[in-house]
Write a protein that holds these residues in place. Structure first.
Motif, mmCIF file in Angstrom:
data_model
loop_
_atom_site.group_PDB
_atom_site.id
_atom_site.type_symbol
_atom_site.label_atom_id
_atom_site.label_comp_id
_atom_site.label_asym_id
_atom_site.label_seq_id
_atom_site.Cartn_x
_atom_site.Cartn_y
_atom_site.Cartn_z
ATOM 1 N N LEU A 25 -8.195 15.787 86.151
ATOM 2 C CA LEU A 25 -8.536 15.464 84.771
ATOM 3 C C LEU A 25 -8.736 16.818 84.077
ATOM 4 O O LEU A 25 -9.831 17.362 84.066
ATOM 5 N N PRO A 26 -7.630 17.394 83.546
ATOM 6 C CA PRO A 26 -7.702 18.730 82.950
ATOM 7 C C PRO A 26 -8.465 18.707 81.624
ATOM 8 O O PRO A 26 -8.225 17.843 80.783
ATOM 9 N N TYR A 27 -9.356 19.673 81.466
ATOM 10 C CA TYR A 27 -10.137 19.760 80.238
ATOM 11 C C TYR A 27 -10.466 21.210 79.948
ATOM 12 O O TYR A 27 -10.332 22.098 80.786
ATOM 13 N N SER A 28 -10.910 21.436 78.726
ATOM 14 C CA SER A 28 -11.419 22.736 78.310
ATOM 15 C C SER A 28 -12.512 22.469 77.285
ATOM 16 O O SER A 28 -12.590 21.365 76.727
ATOM 17 N N VAL A 29 -13.345 23.454 77.060
ATOM 18 C CA VAL A 29 -14.371 23.338 76.027
ATOM 19 C C VAL A 29 -14.070 24.414 74.995
ATOM 20 O O VAL A 29 -14.063 25.604 75.316
ATOM 21 N N ILE A 30 -13.774 23.988 73.775
ATOM 22 C CA ILE A 30 -13.416 24.892 72.692
ATOM 23 C C ILE A 30 -14.378 24.672 71.532
ATOM 24 O O ILE A 30 -14.487 23.551 71.017
ATOM 25 N N VAL A 74 -0.874 23.853 84.297
ATOM 26 C CA VAL A 74 -2.194 24.451 84.102
ATOM 27 C C VAL A 74 -2.854 24.741 85.444
ATOM 28 O O VAL A 74 -2.604 24.069 86.438
ATOM 29 N N THR A 75 -3.707 25.774 85.433
ATOM 30 C CA THR A 75 -4.513 26.114 86.599
ATOM 31 C C THR A 75 -5.941 26.347 86.125
ATOM 32 O O THR A 75 -6.187 26.565 84.936
ATOM 33 N N GLY A 76 -6.867 26.301 87.067
ATOM 34 C CA GLY A 76 -8.266 26.523 86.708
ATOM 35 C C GLY A 76 -9.193 26.162 87.845
ATOM 36 O O GLY A 76 -8.788 26.118 89.003
ATOM 37 N N GLN A 77 -10.436 25.872 87.485
ATOM 38 C CA GLN A 77 -11.475 25.525 88.456
ATOM 39 C C GLN A 77 -11.482 24.014 88.675
ATOM 40 O O GLN A 77 -11.771 23.262 87.751
ATOM 41 N N ILE A 78 -11.182 23.604 89.904
ATOM 42 C CA ILE A 78 -11.168 22.176 90.236
ATOM 43 C C ILE A 78 -12.482 21.805 90.908
ATOM 44 O O ILE A 78 -12.991 22.544 91.741
ATOM 45 N N PRO A 104 -12.187 16.598 88.052
ATOM 46 C CA PRO A 104 -12.197 17.426 86.840
ATOM 47 C C PRO A 104 -11.621 18.815 87.124
ATOM 48 O O PRO A 104 -11.923 19.425 88.153
ATOM 49 N N LEU A 105 -10.780 19.288 86.224
ATOM 50 C CA LEU A 105 -10.174 20.615 86.333
ATOM 51 C C LEU A 105 -10.424 21.359 85.025
ATOM 52 O O LEU A 105 -9.854 21.004 83.996
ATOM 53 N N ARG A 106 -11.311 22.360 85.081
ATOM 54 C CA ARG A 106 -11.553 23.185 83.889
ATOM 55 C C ARG A 106 -10.400 24.182 83.782
ATOM 56 O O ARG A 106 -10.265 25.078 84.603
ATOM 57 N N VAL A 107 -9.566 23.994 82.778
ATOM 58 C CA VAL A 107 -8.353 24.791 82.626
ATOM 59 C C VAL A 107 -8.706 26.218 82.226
ATOM 60 O O VAL A 107 -9.457 26.447 81.281
ATOM 61 N N GLU A 108 -8.131 27.168 82.973
ATOM 62 C CA GLU A 108 -8.308 28.589 82.675
ATOM 63 C C GLU A 108 -7.008 29.235 82.216
ATOM 64 O O GLU A 108 -7.027 30.208 81.472
ATOM 65 N N HIS A 109 -5.882 28.705 82.681
ATOM 66 C CA HIS A 109 -4.578 29.261 82.313
ATOM 67 C C HIS A 109 -3.596 28.130 82.039
ATOM 68 O O HIS A 109 -3.541 27.161 82.794
ATOM 69 N N GLN A 110 -2.832 28.289 80.969
ATOM 70 C CA GLN A 110 -1.760 27.347 80.649
ATOM 71 C C GLN A 110 -0.447 28.117 80.718
ATOM 72 O O GLN A 110 -0.262 29.105 80.013
#
Length: 154
Positions: A25-30, A74-78, A104-110
């Motif tokens: 579940l890819p997400y980011s906080v903006i 996308v990659t990030g913290q899973i 949950p996957l906090r996206v760090e790179h797209q």
């Protein structure tokens, strides 16, 4: 009355015993707002989250991270604990189902280029839009749950 009945009705379709998939579940906080990354399925074009079979010699969350990279770029913290699970069709005709754990996957790179970029669309959405686009109410419920969990932590 019929509409209410049908909203709670589900045909009896068995899941394959012991078979599970994992998804991200890819997400980011903006600017303090949670945004979710949705992709289209290859088969129907509906908006979903990345998912797939659990790879041999990998944990479910590692497999989920691989699916996010291949399907959404996308990659990030899973997370190592799923936010929840849902049931999905495992066959084109819907005759078999599979349970999917969503991490949950906090996206760090797209990435600009990724494996399935020619087969899928991707779209960032805030929760109200994500809920409108996601056809599966279980996916919407998990997005709501993740947003609530993130807000409780901050």
């Amino acid at each position: 009355m019929l509409r209410e009945f049908l909203s709670h009705w589900s045909p009896r379709v068995e899941t394959t015993p012991g078979e599970r998939q994992s998804g991200a579940l890819p997400y980011s906080v903006i600017d303090g707002r949670v945004v979710f990354l949705l992709i289209t399925s290859r088969r129907t074009g509906r908006w979903i989250f990345p998912k797939g079979d659990i790879e041999p010699d990998m944990t479910p969350w590692e497999s989920a991270a691989i699916e996010a990279m291949e399907e959404a770029g996308v990659t990030g913290q899973i997370a190592v604990e799923p936010i929840g699970s849902y049931r999905s069709s495992a066959s084109a005709d819907g005759s078999s189902l599979v349970d999917v754990d969503l991490y949950p996957l906090r996206v760090e790179h797209q990435l600009d280029v990724w494996k399935e970029m020619d087969q899928r669309l991707r779209h960032w959405a805030v929760l109200p839009e994500a809920r409108r686009l996601l056809n599966d109410r279980a996916l919407s419920r998990l997005a709501v749950l993740l947003q609530a969990s993130l807000r409780a932590r901050s």
